[in-house]
Structure formats: structure tokens, C-alpha cells
Motif scaffolding. Structure first.
Motif, mmCIF file in Angstrom:
data_model
loop_
_atom_site.group_PDB
_atom_site.id
_atom_site.type_symbol
_atom_site.label_atom_id
_atom_site.label_comp_id
_atom_site.label_asym_id
_atom_site.label_seq_id
_atom_site.Cartn_x
_atom_site.Cartn_y
_atom_site.Cartn_z
ATOM 1 N N PRO A 174 0.789 -1.240 0.000
ATOM 2 C CA PRO A 174 0.000 0.000 0.000
ATOM 3 C C PRO A 174 0.821 1.291 0.000
ATOM 4 O O PRO A 174 0.317 2.337 -0.421
ATOM 5 C CB PRO A 174 -0.831 -0.105 1.284
ATOM 6 N N ASP A 175 2.074 1.255 0.436
ATOM 7 C CA ASP A 175 2.881 2.486 0.439
ATOM 8 C C ASP A 175 3.299 2.934 -0.964
ATOM 9 O O ASP A 175 3.842 4.019 -1.141
ATOM 10 C CB ASP A 175 4.107 2.328 1.336
ATOM 11 N N ASN A 176 3.046 2.083 -1.985
ATOM 12 C CA ASN A 176 3.410 2.364 -3.382
ATOM 13 C C ASN A 176 4.908 2.579 -3.584
ATOM 14 O O ASN A 176 5.329 3.199 -4.549
ATOM 15 C CB ASN A 176 2.635 3.556 -3.944
ATOM 16 N N MET A 220 1.817 -6.003 -11.532
ATOM 17 C CA MET A 220 0.925 -5.240 -12.403
ATOM 18 C C MET A 220 1.219 -3.756 -12.249
ATOM 19 O O MET A 220 1.544 -3.294 -11.161
ATOM 20 C CB MET A 220 -0.544 -5.492 -12.036
ATOM 21 N N LEU A 221 1.087 -3.021 -13.344
ATOM 22 C CA LEU A 221 1.241 -1.572 -13.336
ATOM 23 C C LEU A 221 -0.096 -0.974 -13.767
ATOM 24 O O LEU A 221 -0.552 -1.196 -14.896
ATOM 25 C CB LEU A 221 2.349 -1.137 -14.284
ATOM 26 N N THR A 262 10.998 -7.978 1.161
ATOM 27 C CA THR A 262 10.374 -6.738 0.710
ATOM 28 C C THR A 262 11.421 -5.907 -0.012
ATOM 29 O O THR A 262 12.435 -5.533 0.574
ATOM 30 C CB THR A 262 9.776 -5.951 1.892
ATOM 31 N N ASP A 263 11.181 -5.656 -1.295
ATOM 32 C CA ASP A 263 12.083 -4.873 -2.132
ATOM 33 C C ASP A 263 11.646 -3.407 -2.070
ATOM 34 O O ASP A 263 10.514 -3.071 -2.433
ATOM 35 C CB ASP A 263 12.018 -5.387 -3.571
ATOM 36 N N SER A 264 12.562 -2.554 -1.601
ATOM 37 C CA SER A 264 12.226 -1.152 -1.424
ATOM 38 C C SER A 264 13.502 -0.331 -1.456
ATOM 39 O O SER A 264 14.542 -0.799 -0.983
ATOM 40 C CB SER A 264 11.523 -0.964 -0.076
ATOM 41 N N PRO A 265 13.512 0.880 -1.980
ATOM 42 C CA PRO A 265 12.407 1.520 -2.683
ATOM 43 C C PRO A 265 12.381 1.106 -4.153
ATOM 44 O O PRO A 265 13.423 0.895 -4.771
ATOM 45 C CB PRO A 265 12.731 3.007 -2.560
ATOM 46 N N VAL A 266 11.189 0.990 -4.694
ATOM 47 C CA VAL A 266 10.988 0.708 -6.110
ATOM 48 C C VAL A 266 9.945 1.687 -6.646
ATOM 49 O O VAL A 266 9.148 2.226 -5.893
ATOM 50 C CB VAL A 266 10.539 -0.750 -6.352
ATOM 51 N N SER A 267 9.964 1.910 -7.934
ATOM 52 C CA SER A 267 9.070 2.876 -8.565
ATOM 53 C C SER A 267 7.878 2.137 -9.182
ATOM 54 O O SER A 267 7.810 1.956 -10.399
ATOM 55 C CB SER A 267 9.830 3.672 -9.626
#
Length: 191
Positions: A52-54, A134-135, A100-105
Motif C-alpha cells: 500500500p505504500d506504493n 501489475m502496473l 520486501t524490495d524497497s524503494p521501487v518505482s
């Protein structure tokens, strides 16, 4: 020829004999002790989902706890590009791995992930299936119609059955889907 089903620790010897019925020629003998453990029966990428944090994606694998696997690596491809290995590695501790992969766009790219089962010599024993996020994009018309478009969730071991569309009005998310659409195999749109 691949001889499978060897027992760990047993000694095996091989030679090849060519024959035309009347004459034969024999190769040298090659012997060894089977000290390579059996490969895993599976290394399965269960899902890759946007949080949810996008700004983050959670990836979960279901893995075989076969003794031949010493650790796992996670690879990522951005927007259909080549896979690169992410820095952390995952020791074999159980049959589920989550990262958890972060940060991603996530608002600009799709991301594909796959797991690699590695042996003690840092060789890839097995690659998992890959999962692609999905984008979702949206555009608004002058009459206030909103058109949603997205790529299919991609998983090389199965297909999606359908898509549920959820909507928030004034920041409050509805608890049931606003719409449900069938999987088409070519992405989705909804107005």
C-alpha cells in the motif's frame, strides 16, 4: 546421457563401448563418489505484490528444504529488462522465504522476480518461475469518466482467473470489489 537417482556417498564407475555387432571398442573408465546432493524438487515464486505504500514490493517463495541447497538468491528485472541479483542472500532456514524490495518505482515500472537455489560452491541449482507485478495507469476524461489500464499479472506456472477492482471514495476504501473482470491474457481496461 544423464544418470539420475544416484545415492549420496556411493562409488560409481562408467565406461562406453562402441559396437558394430562383430567388433567393439571400449573407452577408459571414469569413477567417482557421489558427493553432490540431490537438487531441490521445487523452488516456487508464490507471488510478487505491490504494498500500500506504493514504494515496496513483497516477494514470497515456497522452497524445498533439500540438503543440496545452501542458500537462495533473489533476482529482479525492471520493465522487462535483464535479471540482476539483489544484494541480500537467504540462508536455508525453512520452506518459505519472504523479502520486501524497497524503494521501487511501482507507479512507473513493472518488476519481475525469480529465486535461485544455490549450492555450496555458489552454483545455481535451480531457477524458480518468475512473477511480474501489475502496473495500473488511470486517465480522466472531461466528463469525469476514469479509464483504468493495467498489464496482466504474469506467473510462468499459472494464469490469473479474474481481476477485482477496488475503489476509495474520499480516502475510504470499499470492502468489496467495485467491479470484477475476467482474465483476457492481454491486460485489462475498465472505465
Amino acid at each position: 546421457y544423464a544418470d539420475t537417482g544416484l545415492a549420496f556417498g556411493n562409488s560409481y564407475c562408467y565406461f562406453i563401448r562402441a559396437s558394430n555387432g562383430a567388433k567393439t571398442s571400449t573407452s577408459n573408465k571414469q569413477c567417482f563418489i557421489a558427493n553432490v546432493l540431490q537438487p531441490p524438487a521445487f523452488t516456487y515464486n508464490r507471488y510478487a505484490t505491490v504494498l500500500p505504500d506504493n514504494k515496496s514490493i513483497t516477494i514470497t517463495a515456497h522452497v524445498d528444504t533439500t540438503p543440496g541447497v545452501y542458500y537462495y538468491l533473489l533476482q529482479r528485472a525492471t520493465g522487462g529488462g535483464s535479471f540482476i541479483t539483489l544484494p541480500p542472500f537467504f540462508p536455508k532456514t525453512g520452506n518459505a522465504i519472504t523479502y520486501t524490495d524497497s524503494p521501487v518505482s511501482v507507479t512507473a515500472n513493472t518488476y519481475s522476480y525469480r529465486w535461485q537455489a544455490m549450492d555450496s560452491c555458489a552454483h545455481v541449482i535451480m531457477n524458480s518461475n518468475s512473477g511480474t507485478t501489475m502496473l495500473l495507469t488511470a486517465s480522466i476524461a472531461a466528463n469525469l469518466d476514469v479509464t483504468l489500464s493495467w498489464n496482466d499479472y504474469s506467473d510462468s506456472l499459472g494464469n490469473t482467473d479474474h481481476y477485482d477492482i477496488y475503489r476509495a471514495v474520499d480516502g475510504i476504501w470499499e470492502t468489496t470489489p467495485f467491479a470484477t473482470l475476467p482474465f483476457t491474457g492481454s491486460g485489462g481496461t475498465y472505465t
